[in-house]
Write an enzyme that holds these catalytic residues in place. Sequence first.
Site, PDB file in Angstrom:
ATOM      1  N   MET A   1      43.120  32.918 -14.285  1.00 47.32           N
ATOM      2  CA  MET A   1      42.556  33.627 -15.085  1.00 47.32           C
ATOM      3  C   MET A   1      42.364  35.046 -15.271  1.00 47.32           C
ATOM      4  SD  MET A   1      38.953  34.658 -15.200  1.00 47.32           S
ATOM      5  CE  MET A   1      38.720  34.800 -13.205  1.00 47.32           C
ATOM      6  N   PRO A   2      42.577  36.073 -14.215  1.00 40.96           N
ATOM      7  CA  PRO A   2      42.693  37.226 -14.634  1.00 40.96           C
ATOM      8  C   PRO A   2      43.229  38.085 -15.698  1.00 40.96           C
ATOM      9  CG  PRO A   2      43.825  36.756 -12.589  1.00 40.96           C
ATOM     10  CD  PRO A   2      43.359  35.542 -13.147  1.00 40.96           C
ATOM     11  N   LEU A   3      42.644  38.594 -16.704  1.00 39.91           N
ATOM     12  CA  LEU A   3      42.935  39.518 -17.621  1.00 39.91           C
ATOM     13  C   LEU A   3      43.497  40.271 -17.166  1.00 39.91           C
ATOM     14  CD1 LEU A   3      42.856  40.292 -20.785  1.00 39.91           C
ATOM     15  CD2 LEU A   3      40.800  40.802 -20.319  1.00 39.91           C
TER      16      LEU A   3
END
Length: 129
Positions: A1-3
Amino acid sequence: MPLIRFDLIQGRDDKALKQLLDASHRAVVKAFGVPERDRYQIINQHPVNELIIEDTGLGFERSHDLVIVSVTSTQRSDKQKKSFYKLLVQELGESCGIAPNDIMVSIVTNGASDWSFGFGEAQFLTGKL
């Protein structure tokens, strides 16, 4: 989920960009333990005169291969962050030939309520994630 956003100097071809994204994703998966399809990456390319990235007085030079990696993520431990920095440098070096002095990383932390992956829902809050 890191952008993850990458700021680069213009000039890399499609193959080089794909290698950079794939190598970076391998580091994220290993360091943060995210699922393989938890992949959110954006590349921004700039003319050379639009990026001034120095060394904060550490005494090293940067080249036009410079990569600035900006990560937005929920909280990660210091151990995970250190692992990510190390793995990212290894992966980008081995897969893309990018020198360690040309890689700068910044991680910005936010919370579960700061994410919606679509449909106008906060999936972390609804329990879908």
